[in-house]
Structures are given as C-alpha cells and as structure tokens.
Design a protein around this motif. Sequence first.
Motif, PDB file in Angstrom:
ATOM      1  N   LEU A  47       0.828  -1.204   0.000  1.00  0.00           N
ATOM      2  CA  LEU A  47       0.000   0.000   0.000  1.00  0.00           C
ATOM      3  C   LEU A  47       0.868   1.261   0.000  1.00  0.00           C
ATOM      4  CD1 LEU A  47      -2.840   1.291   0.218  1.00  0.00           C
ATOM      5  CD2 LEU A  47      -2.576   1.133   2.717  1.00  0.00           C
ATOM      6  N   ALA A  48       1.896   1.265   0.823  1.00  0.00           N
ATOM      7  CA  ALA A  48       2.796   2.418   0.881  1.00  0.00           C
ATOM      8  C   ALA A  48       3.487   2.652  -0.455  1.00  0.00           C
ATOM      9  CB  ALA A  48       3.827   2.223   1.987  1.00  0.00           C
ATOM     10  N   ARG A  49       3.935   1.587  -1.099  1.00  0.00           N
ATOM     11  CA  ARG A  49       4.583   1.735  -2.411  1.00  0.00           C
ATOM     12  C   ARG A  49       3.637   2.366  -3.426  1.00  0.00           C
ATOM     13  NH1 ARG A  49       7.037  -4.051  -1.971  1.00  0.00           N
ATOM     14  NH2 ARG A  49       9.100  -3.562  -1.156  1.00  0.00           N
ATOM     15  N   ARG A  50       2.367   1.958  -3.374  1.00  0.00           N
ATOM     16  CA  ARG A  50       1.375   2.514  -4.315  1.00  0.00           C
ATOM     17  C   ARG A  50       1.025   3.957  -3.981  1.00  0.00           C
ATOM     18  NH1 ARG A  50      -1.328  -2.231  -3.349  1.00  0.00           N
ATOM     19  NH2 ARG A  50      -3.006  -1.132  -2.256  1.00  0.00           N
ATOM     20  N   LYS A  51       0.827   4.241  -2.691  1.00  0.00           N
ATOM     21  CA  LYS A  51       0.332   5.554  -2.278  1.00  0.00           C
ATOM     22  C   LYS A  51       1.430   6.608  -2.146  1.00  0.00           C
ATOM     23  CE  LYS A  51      -4.055   4.529  -1.448  1.00  0.00           C
ATOM     24  NZ  LYS A  51      -5.176   5.238  -2.019  1.00  0.00           N
ATOM     25  N   ARG A  52       2.636   6.193  -1.821  1.00  0.00           N
ATOM     26  CA  ARG A  52       3.719   7.140  -1.566  1.00  0.00           C
ATOM     27  C   ARG A  52       4.993   6.760  -2.324  1.00  0.00           C
ATOM     28  NH1 ARG A  52       1.233  11.120   1.481  1.00  0.00           N
ATOM     29  NH2 ARG A  52      -0.012  10.192   3.107  1.00  0.00           N
ATOM     30  N   PRO A  53       4.913   6.592  -3.634  1.00  0.00           N
ATOM     31  CA  PRO A  53       6.131   6.207  -4.364  1.00  0.00           C
ATOM     32  C   PRO A  53       7.152   7.353  -4.387  1.00  0.00           C
ATOM     33  CG  PRO A  53       4.382   6.726  -5.910  1.00  0.00           C
ATOM     34  CD  PRO A  53       3.770   6.789  -4.524  1.00  0.00           C
ATOM     35  N   ARG A  54       8.385   7.021  -4.117  1.00  0.00           N
ATOM     36  CA  ARG A  54       9.493   7.970  -4.178  1.00  0.00           C
ATOM     37  C   ARG A  54      10.714   7.200  -4.649  1.00  0.00           C
ATOM     38  NH1 ARG A  54       5.735  10.674  -2.653  1.00  0.00           N
ATOM     39  NH2 ARG A  54       5.689  12.480  -1.298  1.00  0.00           N
ATOM     40  N   ASP A  55      11.514   7.824  -5.498  1.00  0.00           N
ATOM     41  CA  ASP A  55      12.712   7.164  -6.010  1.00  0.00           C
ATOM     42  C   ASP A  55      13.723   6.855  -4.913  1.00  0.00           C
ATOM     43  OD1 ASP A  55      11.737   7.189  -8.591  1.00  0.00           O
ATOM     44  OD2 ASP A  55      12.780   9.044  -9.144  1.00  0.00           O
ATOM     45  N   ASN A  56      13.797   7.707  -3.903  1.00  0.00           N
ATOM     46  CA  ASN A  56      14.813   7.518  -2.865  1.00  0.00           C
ATOM     47  C   ASN A  56      14.265   6.867  -1.588  1.00  0.00           C
ATOM     48  OD1 ASN A  56      13.336   9.867  -2.296  1.00  0.00           O
ATOM     49  ND2 ASN A  56      15.045  10.794  -1.190  1.00  0.00           N
ATOM     50  N   VAL A  57      13.074   6.258  -1.675  1.00  0.00           N
ATOM     51  CA  VAL A  57      12.501   5.539  -0.531  1.00  0.00           C
ATOM     52  C   VAL A  57      12.450   4.058  -0.865  1.00  0.00           C
ATOM     53  CG1 VAL A  57      10.485   5.223   0.956  1.00  0.00           C
ATOM     54  CG2 VAL A  57      11.106   7.525   0.177  1.00  0.00           C
ATOM     55  N   ARG A  58      13.053   3.247   0.002  1.00  0.00           N
ATOM     56  CA  ARG A  58      12.995   1.793  -0.126  1.00  0.00           C
ATOM     57  C   ARG A  58      12.005   1.264   0.906  1.00  0.00           C
ATOM     58  NH1 ARG A  58      18.192   3.053  -0.474  1.00  0.00           N
ATOM     59  NH2 ARG A  58      18.539   2.665   1.724  1.00  0.00           N
ATOM     60  N   TYR A  59      10.908   0.692   0.429  1.00  0.00           N
ATOM     61  CA  TYR A  59       9.912   0.081   1.301  1.00  0.00           C
ATOM     62  C   TYR A  59      10.234  -1.402   1.418  1.00  0.00           C
ATOM     63  CZ  TYR A  59       7.123   4.309   0.644  1.00  0.00           C
ATOM     64  OH  TYR A  59       6.671   5.605   0.619  1.00  0.00           O
ATOM     65  N   ARG A  60      10.338  -1.886   2.657  1.00  0.00           N
ATOM     66  CA  ARG A  60      10.673  -3.294   2.870  1.00  0.00           C
ATOM     67  C   ARG A  60       9.783  -3.905   3.933  1.00  0.00           C
ATOM     68  NH1 ARG A  60      15.760  -4.757   4.956  1.00  0.00           N
ATOM     69  NH2 ARG A  60      15.674  -2.949   6.287  1.00  0.00           N
ATOM     70  N   ALA A  61       9.329  -5.119   3.669  1.00  0.00           N
ATOM     71  CA  ALA A  61       8.639  -5.894   4.699  1.00  0.00           C
ATOM     72  C   ALA A  61       9.730  -6.555   5.531  1.00  0.00           C
ATOM     73  CB  ALA A  61       7.725  -6.928   4.067  1.00  0.00           C
ATOM     74  N   ALA A  62       9.870  -6.107   6.762  1.00  0.00           N
ATOM     75  CA  ALA A  62      10.937  -6.618   7.619  1.00  0.00           C
ATOM     76  C   ALA A  62      10.607  -6.324   9.068  1.00  0.00           C
ATOM     77  CB  ALA A  62      12.276  -5.971   7.247  1.00  0.00           C
ATOM     78  N   ASP A  63      11.277  -7.018   9.927  1.00  0.00           N
ATOM     79  CA  ASP A  63      11.192  -6.777  11.359  1.00  0.00           C
ATOM     80  C   ASP A  63      12.177  -5.671  11.723  1.00  0.00           C
ATOM     81  OD1 ASP A  63      12.320  -7.504  14.268  1.00  0.00           O
ATOM     82  OD2 ASP A  63      10.259  -8.221  14.090  1.00  0.00           O
ATOM     83  N   LEU A  64      11.832  -4.870  12.694  1.00  0.00           N
ATOM     84  CA  LEU A  64      12.698  -3.797  13.171  1.00  0.00           C
ATOM     85  C   LEU A  64      14.110  -4.310  13.472  1.00  0.00           C
ATOM     86  CD1 LEU A  64      13.437  -1.119  14.672  1.00  0.00           C
ATOM     87  CD2 LEU A  64      12.267  -2.070  16.657  1.00  0.00           C
ATOM     88  N   LEU A  65      14.194  -5.479  14.076  1.00  0.00           N
ATOM     89  CA  LEU A  65      15.498  -6.005  14.474  1.00  0.00           C
ATOM     90  C   LEU A  65      16.364  -6.429  13.297  1.00  0.00           C
ATOM     91  CD1 LEU A  65      14.411  -7.989  17.654  1.00  0.00           C
ATOM     92  CD2 LEU A  65      15.358  -5.669  17.510  1.00  0.00           C
ATOM     93  N   GLU A  66      15.790  -6.449  12.077  1.00  0.00           N
ATOM     94  CA  GLU A  66      16.557  -6.775  10.878  1.00  0.00           C
ATOM     95  C   GLU A  66      17.222  -5.540  10.262  1.00  0.00           C
ATOM     96  OE1 GLU A  66      13.909  -8.783   8.171  1.00  0.00           O
ATOM     97  OE2 GLU A  66      13.310 -10.206   9.715  1.00  0.00           O
ATOM     98  N   MET A  67      16.849  -4.351  10.726  1.00  0.00           N
ATOM     99  CA  MET A  67      17.443  -3.128  10.165  1.00  0.00           C
ATOM    100  C   MET A  67      18.891  -2.995  10.601  1.00  0.00           C
ATOM    101  SD  MET A  67      14.544  -0.173  10.381  1.00  0.00           S
ATOM    102  CE  MET A  67      15.400   0.882   9.214  1.00  0.00           C
ATOM    103  N   THR A  68      19.710  -2.464   9.693  1.00  0.00           N
ATOM    104  CA  THR A  68      21.104  -2.177  10.026  1.00  0.00           C
ATOM    105  C   THR A  68      21.371  -0.716   9.721  1.00  0.00           C
ATOM    106  OG1 THR A  68      21.842  -2.873   7.832  1.00  0.00           O
ATOM    107  CG2 THR A  68      21.875  -4.538   9.569  1.00  0.00           C
ATOM    108  N   GLY A  69      22.125  -0.054  10.551  1.00  0.00           N
ATOM    109  CA  GLY A  69      22.415   1.369  10.399  1.00  0.00           C
ATOM    110  C   GLY A  69      23.803   1.571   9.840  1.00  0.00           C
ATOM    111  N   PRO A  70      24.352   2.724  10.057  1.00  0.00           N
ATOM    112  CA  PRO A  70      23.777   3.794  10.871  1.00  0.00           C
ATOM    113  C   PRO A  70      22.870   4.710  10.053  1.00  0.00           C
ATOM    114  CG  PRO A  70      25.995   4.407  10.224  1.00  0.00           C
ATOM    115  CD  PRO A  70      25.741   3.028   9.655  1.00  0.00           C
TER     116      PRO A  70
END
Length: 196
Positions: A47-70
């Motif tokens: 839904l986010a990809r359809r409603k808020r497409p942006r070239d510099n936004v990566r939408y991912r289905a993931a758990d918070l603990l899978e994110m890596t920074g910084p």
Amino acid sequence: MVAAGAAAGEGRAGVGSRVRGWAACGVLAKRYADVDAIDVSVPMIELARRKRPRDNVRYRAADLLEMTGPYDFVLSAATLHHVPDLGAALRHIRSLVAPGGRAVLIDTVSRRPATPRWWLYCGSVRKLAQNVVGRGPATAWEIFRLSTGDWLEHRAGDRYLSREGFERAYGAVFPEARFQPVGRAQGMVWDAPAQE
C-alpha cells in the motif's frame, strides 16, 4: 519504522509505522538522499509503495530487528507497543542512530496496559454501522472483516505503557532524551552524542 541519512540531500533516513510513518517518508525523502521504510506487514508495504512512491525511498517488509544502520534520523510512530520485547527494540533503535544523529519515537500511552478483546470487537461493530451509512455496505463489510480477524487478535495483544512508564523505559535506553505529550501518545527526541 523510517530511518534517514545525513543532511539535506545526503545520507539515509528510516521510517516505520503505517499511515503516519508513510506520510513521513515523503517529508524525509525531500530532505535525505536515502530513506528506508519498514513494516512487518507485506500488505502495508505494498500500500505504501502505491500511495507514496518515491525514487529515494525503499519500502521493505521486515522486522525492526533486521534493520542495520547507521542512520542520521530514525522515526517510529505508533509502532513499539506491538513489539514483544520493548527493551530489545529500543536498544536496537539506539544502535541504528549514527553519532550526531537523532531518534524520534512516538507511541500510544494509556493508563490501562491492554484493551480487552470485547471492547475492540464492540468498537468494530459500532464502526460497521457508521460505515454502512458513510461508505456503503460492501466497503463497510470489508472494513469490518479486516478489523475483526487477525487484526483484532493483533490489537488484543498490544501492550501500552503509562506516560510515566514510557519515560522510564525509553529514558533507560536513551539518556538525556526529551519527552513530550502528543495527544494520546508520548513522544521522545534523543540526540546521539557526536563521535569524538
């Protein structure tokens, strides 16, 4: 959750949390070169990809603990009451923030730690009646169906902190954080120390 980078036009940002978070993606996409937006729900990501497409936004289905920074900026809105281990989630978010970066965390607070299932179901029935009048029977029934199945089970498992509990739990992980009431929610802003 949403996470973002360095100053305007550079770096990474990260966002999460459904509608509020997705709206923030657009704002952060104007300021940061890269924005990562995550949610555990595949339908929400689609839904986010359809409603808020942006070239510099990566939408991912993931758990918070899978994110890596910084990340230079991390935002979470109305999300953390869903996680099974709040302490682990907060410590992981802190690890995602780059030196000199900022974390903004906003979540629902309540004097009651959980909402009874019957209360949630009755609210869905009440909204069904309102939606039949306002949106028509087919849409109203679809909303009711979606709000009483797995989503109802999910919401019945939510655990809320009081404002005081929020400040204790979040403040233990984010020293020097600033706290602010935000309607029925509580907000926290934390600036990571700059690297020496």
